[in-house]
Write a protein that holds these residues in place. Structure first.
Motif, PDB file in Angstrom:
ATOM      1  N   LEU A   1      17.337 -20.171   1.929  1.00  0.00           N
ATOM      2  CA  LEU A   1      16.954 -21.167   1.184  1.00  0.00           C
ATOM      3  C   LEU A   1      15.071 -21.797   1.571  1.00  0.00           C
ATOM      4  O   LEU A   1      14.458 -22.452   0.100  1.00  0.00           O
ATOM      5  N   LEU A   2      14.247 -21.649   2.455  1.00  0.00           N
ATOM      6  CA  LEU A   2      13.002 -21.229   2.948  1.00  0.00           C
ATOM      7  C   LEU A   2      12.072 -20.776   1.197  1.00  0.00           C
ATOM      8  O   LEU A   2      11.564 -21.077   0.871  1.00  0.00           O
TER       9      LEU A   2
ATOM     10  N   MET B   1      21.120 -32.939   6.359  1.00  0.00           N
ATOM     11  CA  MET B   1      20.138 -33.350   5.610  1.00  0.00           C
ATOM     12  C   MET B   1      19.788 -32.422   4.558  1.00  0.00           C
ATOM     13  O   MET B   1      19.735 -33.558   3.364  1.00  0.00           O
TER      14      MET B   1
ATOM     15  N   ARG C   1      22.996 -26.201  14.886  1.00  0.00           N
ATOM     16  CA  ARG C   1      21.619 -26.581  13.294  1.00  0.00           C
ATOM     17  C   ARG C   1      22.199 -26.404  12.230  1.00  0.00           C
ATOM     18  O   ARG C   1      21.901 -27.250  11.446  1.00  0.00           O
TER      19      ARG C   1
ATOM     20  N   LEU D   1      23.638 -30.074  10.975  1.00  0.00           N
ATOM     21  CA  LEU D   1      22.336 -30.300  11.053  1.00  0.00           C
ATOM     22  C   LEU D   1      21.425 -30.078   9.279  1.00  0.00           C
ATOM     23  O   LEU D   1      21.191 -31.076   8.577  1.00  0.00           O
ATOM     24  N   LEU D   2      21.442 -28.610   9.185  1.00  0.00           N
ATOM     25  CA  LEU D   2      20.946 -28.278   8.362  1.00  0.00           C
ATOM     26  C   LEU D   2      21.635 -28.947   6.657  1.00  0.00           C
ATOM     27  O   LEU D   2      21.132 -29.649   5.609  1.00  0.00           O
TER      28      LEU D   2
ATOM     29  N   PHE E   1      19.163 -20.940   6.979  1.00  0.00           N
ATOM     30  CA  PHE E   1      18.370 -21.292   6.240  1.00  0.00           C
ATOM     31  C   PHE E   1      17.429 -20.816   5.981  1.00  0.00           C
ATOM     32  O   PHE E   1      15.494 -21.320   4.540  1.00  0.00           O
TER      33      PHE E   1
ATOM     34  N   LEU F   1      13.076 -21.926  -1.868  1.00  0.00           N
ATOM     35  CA  LEU F   1      12.115 -23.596  -1.843  1.00  0.00           C
ATOM     36  C   LEU F   1      10.886 -23.205  -2.700  1.00  0.00           C
ATOM     37  O   LEU F   1       9.922 -23.582  -3.228  1.00  0.00           O
TER      38      LEU F   1
ATOM     39  N   VAL G   1       8.951 -18.547  11.367  1.00  0.00           N
ATOM     40  CA  VAL G   1       7.661 -18.849  11.647  1.00  0.00           C
ATOM     41  C   VAL G   1       9.248 -20.398  12.420  1.00  0.00           C
ATOM     42  O   VAL G   1       8.113 -20.856  13.997  1.00  0.00           O
ATOM     43  N   PHE G   2       9.782 -20.160  12.176  1.00  0.00           N
ATOM     44  CA  PHE G   2      10.881 -21.041  13.068  1.00  0.00           C
ATOM     45  C   PHE G   2      11.537 -20.889  13.695  1.00  0.00           C
ATOM     46  O   PHE G   2      12.211 -22.082  14.935  1.00  0.00           O
TER      47      PHE G   2
ATOM     48  N   ARG H   1      11.736 -28.580  12.905  1.00  0.00           N
ATOM     49  CA  ARG H   1      10.684 -28.483  11.948  1.00  0.00           C
ATOM     50  C   ARG H   1      11.036 -28.404  10.400  1.00  0.00           C
ATOM     51  O   ARG H   1      10.251 -28.397   9.851  1.00  0.00           O
ATOM     52  N   PHE H   2      11.869 -27.496  10.069  1.00  0.00           N
ATOM     53  CA  PHE H   2      12.387 -27.315   9.007  1.00  0.00           C
ATOM     54  C   PHE H   2      12.450 -27.628   8.302  1.00  0.00           C
ATOM     55  O   PHE H   2      12.334 -29.132   7.036  1.00  0.00           O
TER      56      PHE H   2
ATOM     57  N   MET I   1      12.242 -27.155  18.774  1.00  0.00           N
ATOM     58  CA  MET I   1      13.341 -27.441  17.442  1.00  0.00           C
ATOM     59  C   MET I   1      13.332 -26.538  15.778  1.00  0.00           C
ATOM     60  O   MET I   1      12.759 -27.358  15.140  1.00  0.00           O
ATOM     61  N   SER I   2      14.068 -26.191  15.448  1.00  0.00           N
ATOM     62  CA  SER I   2      13.873 -25.308  14.313  1.00  0.00           C
ATOM     63  C   SER I   2      13.915 -26.315  12.807  1.00  0.00           C
ATOM     64  O   SER I   2      13.953 -26.629  12.031  1.00  0.00           O
TER      65      SER I   2
END
Lengths: 419, 328
Positions: B258-259, B9, B2, B5-6, B255, B262, B300-301, A5-6, A1-2
């Motif tokens: 955002l990555l 978070m 997702r 959730l992001l 995201f 970061l 990567v994600f 991991r994020f 689940m990406s």
């Protein structure tokens, strides 16, 4: 689940931030906000070195002395402000004051950059010392002009050239299109105004940073105006050398004035004979001319020993002299805290400066607060050997009292009054 | 799912950060969030297939709107300047878009860069209103709301977070709307989209205007937080940071940028003792990502990176074997 991991990555980053708590030390912490890379580092690196070498010298003597005779060690850190951009200045000041617990900042005189950190100095009770004034205000008692540096010195250099050359009546001003050069231009005009109608401004233009890349196009209209004196503000030292060389090639035989000149560049490009007697400057102090003060001369020797003669820049003296003002102020203070420092220097109308001697706190007319230390201003020229030579020393307080009626309205017109 | 959730978070992390972090790191997080808002706007612009280099100038427009109006002799409320900044940034983006959106590929990059620089020159030259190269100083923070005073960095952080989330939810809605889907289709194949009756130019303008208006909101918070604006704040160097964050992180997901941000913020903070090397590290990072992770860190994600690497390795293996067979 990406997303999962994020979240792990983000939590790790946050934990790293949490662990990076500010360090606590028992020393007087000084943060030097100066460009550390790019063209502007030609100013920033020597200034940073000057402050650092002052700290090394003071620490070797046991530390900086307070009013009760106790001594505290000094720690200097540099913070990159890119090229005096206000946003970057604020970022650098936040790092210094909020993260590293710096009590004293050494920063530019650029008004916009000083204004950017003004609130921070009040909120955090951090002293900001500049090698000039630029911006001061009664609302910001922690901000000081530590020397008669720029932009004030531009006014006095302009005045000195005009006075020294009664035959030179046509003046050109060329300045960069940025906050510090605009401010310097205003002071140049104030210095010229002290001579009333006896002189004439025949050229007065600003240029953008990009335009400085094509020096010939930039300078051609200036030469067409046939000036006798050219006053510049805003070129970095290497550009100054290029400017003088091109103007020389274009047939200009008159005089130049600026805050400082890097004579290493000049002599390399033009030779001593072409610049002797023509380049006037005045920026607090040039330690390479050792006749004014032994301690300054010793600093120059140490600098040359450490970095080599080719690396010498007058801006190193500026950093050193600014730090010396802090030294003199702390000597009156009962502790090294910023609040005690401010109270101590405000308690006395003068300061016994280690390099300049007795100097007066002034600035009320311009800033509404006497937070600008008027140190006597040496004006320099170039000797026949291509080395810096002392032309005279201006009693700044006396000059201001005499010329204020003509100079002040010009500064007001150019929005330099912050009362 | 997702996305929600992001967002949750991010809010939770900032919540913890606002309690645990010292004043300096709170400042870093506020600037980070303002940049997040910038990147959300930038991503909206990239939806139509072009990377605008004028984006930071629209942030400047928002910043100057707030700076000018809140420092007048009869100052306007900060809150009123937010919709005005949106309108002004959006309107100017529309006018700029009329010209630059007629170009494609390299020409779009160059024309948007030129438009951005022209706007920045306006900030520097129209000194009677913008303060010229001095900029505008002593911009007030927002007036208190429900007793929350925004001179407190913690409270300001919450305010920015609320707007970042609002903008993110709007961007999410826009992204999945019919207009958003059409814009993405145009980015993939403009001729084909036009052939089925989509007004491609209008949709490209829409993405450009909406993204630029979001940059204007970021500018409002930038001006109010720093309390000063200056033309130098909106230079091409800042634009490069935004583009670098988008390249390093990727722009297909929310995201991704955002990555990237970061990562770049971490680089800037970790190497602040050697600032002269930070642009070098950024440059190498961008080149490294383009070579090794063409879709950015987000791949990567999302799993695309490992699939891409497998296919690259397989291709390499086939080429090696082909060469070996030919040698025999």
């Amino acid at each position: 689940m990406s997303a999962h991991r994020f979240s792990i990555s983000a939590s790790t980053a946050l934990a790293a931030c949490l662990l990076a708590a500010p360090a606590v030390a028992e020393t007087v912490r000084i943060g030097v906000l100066q460009p550390q890379a790019g063209d502007c580092a030609q100013w920033g690196i020597p200034i940073s070195r000057g402050v650092t070498m002052w700290a090394e010298e003071v620490n070797a003597r046991g530390g900086v002395e307070l009013a009760d005779g106790t001594k505290e060690q000094v720690e200097v850190k540099t913070y990159d402000n890119v090229c005096y951009a206000p946003g970057d200045e604020l970022k650098a000041a936040r790092r210094a004051v909020l993260d590293d617990g710096v009590d004293y900042i050494v920063q530019t005189y650029t008004p916009a950059a000083r204004q950017a950190i003004a609130d921070l100095t009040n909120e955090q009770k951090a002293v900001s010392l500049s090698y000039g004034a630029g911006f001061l205000s009664g609302d910001y008692p922690y901000m000081f002009g530590a020397l008669t540096g720029s932009p004030t010195s531009y006014m006095l250099v302009a005045d000195r050239i005009i006075e020294a050359h009664p035959e030179a009546r046509r003046i050109a001003i060329i300045s960069a299109d940025n906050s510090f050069a605009k401010s310097s231009k205003a002071y140049i005009e104030a210095g010229i105004a002290a001579h009333g109608d006896a002189v004439e401004i025949v050229y007065n233009e600003s240029y953008s940073a990009e335009a400085a890349g094509d020096m010939l196009s930039l300078l051609s209209p200036l030469v067409e105006a046939q000036p006798d004196i050219i006053l510049e503000a805003g070129f970095v030292p290497s550009q100054q050398a290029q400017m003088v060389e091109i103007l020389d090639q274009l047939g200009f035989q008159g005089y130049f004035g600026s805050e400082a000149w890097n004579l290493n560049f000049m002599t390399e490009r033009l030779g001593a004979e072409r610049i002797a007697g023509r380049l006037y400057s005045g920026y607090a102090l040039d330690a390479s001319e050792g006749s004014l003060n032994e301690r300054a001369a010793a600093f120059y020797d140490k600098y040359v020993e450490k970095y080599g003669e080719k690396e010498w820049s007058v801006f190193a003296s500026i950093g050193y002299a600014t730090a010396a003002t802090l030294e003199a102020g702390l000597k009156l203070s009962r502790s090294a805290s910023a609040e005690d420092f401010v109270a101590a220097v405000h308690a006395s109308p003068t300061l016994d400066h280690p390099l300049f001697g007795k100097s007066t706190w002034a600035g009320e007319d311009i800033f509404g607060i006497n937070n600008h230390l008027y140190t006597p201003l040496p004006i320099y020229n170039v000797g026949a050997d291509g080395k810096i030579s002392l032309d005279g020393v201006v009693d700044v307080s006396a000059w201001w009292q005499e010329n204020k009626p003509r100079a002040l309205p010009v500064l007001e017109q150019q929005n330099q009054i912050y009362k | 799912m997702r996305f929600y959730l992001l967002a949750t978070m991010l809010a939770a992390l900032i919540g913890v950060a606002s309690v645990a972090l010292g004043e300096y790191w709170l400042n870093v997080v506020v600037i980070f969030l303002i940049n997040v808002m910038m990147l959300i706007g930038f991503r909206l612009v990239t939806l139509m297939g072009g990377w605008s280099f004028a984006h930071v100038a629209f942030m400047g427009l928002g910043a100057y709107t707030t700076a000018i109006l809140t420092t007048m002799d009869a100052p306007w409320s900060f809150w009123v300047t937010i919709p005005l900044a949106v309108l002004i940034s959006g309107a100017v983006a529309f006018l700029v878009g009329l010209a630059v959106l007629r170009t494609r590929h390299y020409y779009f990059f160059l024309s948007s860069l030129a438009a951005g620089e022209a706007l920045r020159q306006c900030f520097a030259q129209l000194d009677w209103i913008t303060g010229g190269t001095y900029g505008i100083s002593f911009i007030p923070r927002p007036s208190p709301v429900f007793g929350l005073v925004f001179n407190d960095t913690r409270n300001f952080l919450w305010l920015v977070l609320a707007f970042v989330l609002a903008v993110a939810f709007f961007a999410r809605w826009f992204d999945s709307s019919e207009a958003g889907r059409r814009i993405r289709a145009i980015a993939i194949n403009e001729d084909l989209s036009a052939s089925i009756g989509i007004n491609t130019w209008a949709h490209r303008v829409l993405a450009f205007v909406v993204g630029s208006a979001v940059a204007g909101i970021a500018g409002v918070f930038f001006a109010s937080f720093n309390k000063i604006v200056n033309p130098l704040d909106f230079s091409s160097v800042y634009m490069f940071r935004i583009v670098a964050a988008a390249i390093v992180g990727g722009v297909t997901t929310f995201f991704g940028p955002l990555l990237g941000l970061l990562y770049l913020t971490a680089v800037e903070e970790l190497f602040r003792g050697i600032p002269e090397y930070v642009p070098l590290i950024w440059g190498f990072s961008v080149i490294g990502v383009l070579l090794l992770l063409p879709g950015g860190l987000e791949t990567v994600f999302t799993g695309e990176w490992s699939a891409g690497m497998r296919s690259r390795f397989a291709r390499l293996f086939r080429m090696t074997r082909g060469a070996h067979d030919a040698g025999r």
